[in-house]
Design an enzyme around this catalytic site. Sequence first.
Site, PDB file in Angstrom:
ATOM      1  N   HIS A 258       0.824  -1.199   0.000  1.00  0.00           N
ATOM      2  CA  HIS A 258       0.000   0.000   0.000  1.00  0.00           C
ATOM      3  C   HIS A 258       0.865   1.257   0.000  1.00  0.00           C
ATOM      4  O   HIS A 258       0.494   2.279  -0.588  1.00  0.00           O
ATOM      5  CB  HIS A 258      -0.929  -0.018   1.210  1.00  0.00           C
ATOM      6  CG  HIS A 258      -2.162  -0.833   0.981  1.00  0.00           C
ATOM      7  ND1 HIS A 258      -2.927  -1.364   1.998  1.00  0.00           N
ATOM      8  CD2 HIS A 258      -2.776  -1.212  -0.166  1.00  0.00           C
ATOM      9  CE1 HIS A 258      -3.947  -2.029   1.490  1.00  0.00           C
ATOM     10  NE2 HIS A 258      -3.863  -1.950   0.181  1.00  0.00           N
TER      11      HIS A 258
ATOM     12  N   ARG B  33      -6.762  -8.919 -13.736  1.00  0.00           N
ATOM     13  CA  ARG B  33      -6.566  -9.999 -12.759  1.00  0.00           C
ATOM     14  C   ARG B  33      -7.773  -9.999 -11.833  1.00  0.00           C
ATOM     15  O   ARG B  33      -8.059  -9.005 -11.172  1.00  0.00           O
ATOM     16  CB  ARG B  33      -5.293  -9.767 -11.952  1.00  0.00           C
ATOM     17  CG  ARG B  33      -4.025  -9.637 -12.792  1.00  0.00           C
ATOM     18  CD  ARG B  33      -2.820  -9.384 -11.891  1.00  0.00           C
ATOM     19  NE  ARG B  33      -1.584  -9.216 -12.635  1.00  0.00           N
ATOM     20  CZ  ARG B  33      -1.107  -8.037 -13.040  1.00  0.00           C
ATOM     21  NH1 ARG B  33      -1.781  -6.926 -12.750  1.00  0.00           N
ATOM     22  NH2 ARG B  33       0.024  -7.971 -13.713  1.00  0.00           N
TER      23      ARG B  33
ATOM     24  N   ARG C  87      -9.077 -12.160 -17.207  1.00  0.00           N
ATOM     25  CA  ARG C  87      -8.466 -13.471 -16.939  1.00  0.00           C
ATOM     26  C   ARG C  87      -9.254 -14.201 -15.865  1.00  0.00           C
ATOM     27  O   ARG C  87      -9.591 -13.628 -14.821  1.00  0.00           O
ATOM     28  CB  ARG C  87      -7.017 -13.291 -16.484  1.00  0.00           C
ATOM     29  CG  ARG C  87      -6.272 -14.619 -16.336  1.00  0.00           C
ATOM     30  CD  ARG C  87      -4.828 -14.403 -15.936  1.00  0.00           C
ATOM     31  NE  ARG C  87      -4.705 -13.937 -14.559  1.00  0.00           N
ATOM     32  CZ  ARG C  87      -3.542 -13.620 -13.990  1.00  0.00           C
ATOM     33  NH1 ARG C  87      -2.426 -13.694 -14.694  1.00  0.00           N
ATOM     34  NH2 ARG C  87      -3.506 -13.208 -12.738  1.00  0.00           N
TER      35      ARG C  87
ATOM     36  N   ASP D 247       5.997 -15.374 -15.722  1.00  0.00           N
ATOM     37  CA  ASP D 247       5.945 -16.799 -15.396  1.00  0.00           C
ATOM     38  C   ASP D 247       6.671 -17.635 -16.442  1.00  0.00           C
ATOM     39  O   ASP D 247       7.330 -18.630 -16.108  1.00  0.00           O
ATOM     40  CB  ASP D 247       4.496 -17.270 -15.268  1.00  0.00           C
ATOM     41  CG  ASP D 247       3.982 -17.167 -13.842  1.00  0.00           C
ATOM     42  OD1 ASP D 247       4.791 -17.291 -12.910  1.00  0.00           O
ATOM     43  OD2 ASP D 247       2.778 -16.956 -13.649  1.00  0.00           O
TER      44      ASP D 247
ATOM     45  N   CYS E 196       1.568  -9.524 -21.806  1.00  0.00           N
ATOM     46  CA  CYS E 196       1.094  -8.783 -20.637  1.00  0.00           C
ATOM     47  C   CYS E 196       2.038  -8.913 -19.454  1.00  0.00           C
ATOM     48  O   CYS E 196       1.698  -8.548 -18.340  1.00  0.00           O
ATOM     49  CB  CYS E 196      -0.313  -9.232 -20.246  1.00  0.00           C
ATOM     50  SG  CYS E 196      -0.448 -10.981 -19.862  1.00  0.00           S
TER      51      CYS E 196
END
Length: 850
Positions: free
Chosen positions: A469, A576, A612, A730, A777
């Site tokens: 945050h 997401r 997604r 990934d 992405c």
Amino acid sequence: MVGSPTSDVVHRHAICAPSRGWVLPLSEAPDPAFSSGALGKGVAIELLDDLLCAPCAAKVVAIAKARHAITLELPGGAQILVHCGIDTVALNGAPFTIMVEEESQVSVGDPLIRVDLEAVTRAGKSLATPVVLIEPANTRLEIVSGEGLCVAGDPLFTLRSMKASSADARPDEAYSAQCSVVLPNPHGLHARPSAAIASEAARWSGPIAVALEGRSANARSATALMKLGATHGAELTIQSGGVDAEQALAALTSLIENGAGDEINSLQLSQFTETLPAALERKASAPEGSPQGMISGVAAAPGQILGPAYYLQRAKLQLSETSQGKDIELERLRTSLSQLSAHLQSGNDNISAKISAAHRAILNDPVLIDNVEKRVSEGSSAAMAWQAVMSEEAASLRALPDQRLAERADDFADLEQQLLRILIGQKIEVTAPPGSIVIASDLYPSDLQPLAEAGIAGIATMGGGPTSHLAILAAAAGIPMVVALGKPLCQVEEGETTHLNGDTGTLRHGLTTQDQAMLIEEIEQRRAAHKLAGDHADKDTYLASGERIEVFANLGRVADAEEAVTSGAEGCGLLRTEFLFLDRATPPSEDEQVAIYREVIDKFGERPVIIRTLDIGADKPAAYLPLEAEENPALGVRGIRLGLLYPELLKAQIRAILKAAGERACYIMAPMIASVSEVDALRRMLDEIRSELSHAATVKLGAMVETPASALLAPALCKRLDFLSIGTNDLTQYVLAADRMNPEMAVMLDPMNPAILQLINMTAKAGISSNRMLGVCGSAAADHTAAAVLVGLGVGELSANAAQLPELKQHLRSLTLDKCREAARAALASETSVQAREAAMHILTSASKG
């Protein structure tokens, strides 16, 4: 009468309290290695001061590698262990400062260790400090202190060294069996596993030894085992003798292989290790070719600035441990909670308001408050109860393998500090000189506003994360920020001019006058370029040669949509959806999902929004899913695998996406595809739901290319899907077998690695031959060099974070497709990431100069 009762006494030693604290029986120490007496007799002290002093005159014979314990040897051979806190070996030495050297002589009261009590408590570790006789050497111990408050120098127990008896001598021990075992314990043979091994060895009749690199220790002596200094991965040799030699060998080997009392499989580093992970204690030297004084971290908020370094020191809170009575303490707690909640109502913009709302939700958590009130009812002060519960909650979050969730622990630490200040009436606000670059071990979200009002220029932290945050608030406030710089950050001298680059995640110090002049010019050029990019952000992106490249935004929450549109996003390349499914006791209803998805889609109007499907698993646990812990969650049940395992969850999400899109074109993307059968199952599910809903509008189904399998199967996938999107983060992780959450692996995780580029090239060729759109992405999309290479390979859509879009679009407008293709060919022909990047940059730079 042969002699007096004390005629065999050779030495008497008084062992004193090493610090101020509360004396406890050793049996109450929260660790069986001590409470069981396995390590020896003694007492424990709940520390109240941060300095531990020598409890007797002795020689320092051992200092723990993690700096949390010191062993002292008295005349006659008896040894005393002073072990600061329980399970503090996991803190990797961060809160401890050793003030003596091995082999030095100390007198009573000489300083041994200084400890950051707050850091240990925030890490969820006990401050109970055992003072134990671990090597008796014919010494008898007599406790003289009772339970209660003590100050440094108060007597704890007395030692009487006796004359050695000839009966104590042991014949040479013969070993008839031996084997080797690799030590799995992350923190080596510290007190707990040593005690467990000694306890197990005591069950067998014959001699047992543990050897390491030519040194041997009696396995029945925890002290001797600790002195081996065995670290993680050390190869130990276990030797045993006697009639039960084989059984003893098997038992000891099994015990060590399973951690000897340490939780090997589920062990997660504690708060302080999260803040200063061992991985961040990387070499201070910059990679070859980097400027002098360059320290690498993680970019958290964009922008770069030149300014003087300022070390932020947080004043220590003085808490009262004494309860004024249950009713008074509960009233103080509730009043303080109300005051803090009211204070959090005042968010001065959309982002801070949402974070304040999240903090209020924590304060209103009935389970959390019940736990605090229970401790108060049991006799704790409100301050100590609140600190204990919030520290435990923060430690639990930091133990989660998912980085995003682990970084939420800072919110608990922040609220802990804010409420404690109210409770004790101690107003402490951080501040710093205007224009300074603030350096700190870590900061809290509530620190940002006073620092911004003070006019700081930037923030650099040793720990922290890019999705915290604090990072979100810093980016919103336009304050460049770099996190996870590690211990090399301590090399920066206060007041020296430093260059903080929140775009590349670096901090440079030791600047010459010439360096500073060049950087000032570079920053001014950067600002001008940034302004130019912002002025043209709303225009569609075309290469200088006329080809259309779509530049989309990655979104992780609803609030990101508005910022993305303002920053010139031509669509959403990745929404997401995990934020809807995590941090809650039940899954979101279909109606709730519809409302959220529709809100995002509405923000983009007719522009594409790629949603997604749920990407969670054992590394991103949801309370309502019975997922077992996995040794390697990155290779387990996650992404599309979880969706197909719980089809009703996935079906509800697909229905919600279709309903939210209505008559508009709908884009659904599946994560972690690794086989054609997964796509076929998803396509059947989608067709069934479309029929059920009579949904006639356009629906595009795509998949993430994140595994080597999906890249190799790209031709087959393109026959079944409408588009592909490469998740370079990934994909890079899986191809290179390098954990992208491990900072030690950061240098390897370059998407410009030729192996990654070869797979992207294969995927692009499949997309081009099938006339399927291919996007990226992952973080490579915002890397200007990598983006040009991706375009040259055939990628037609790049999706990045909103703040990166204006300059990415402006960069693409300066390129021609021919130069991008030339850069791609040069990168593909390279053998290393460095060569690939240099080759591509050379071509692109010469093109821009031309």
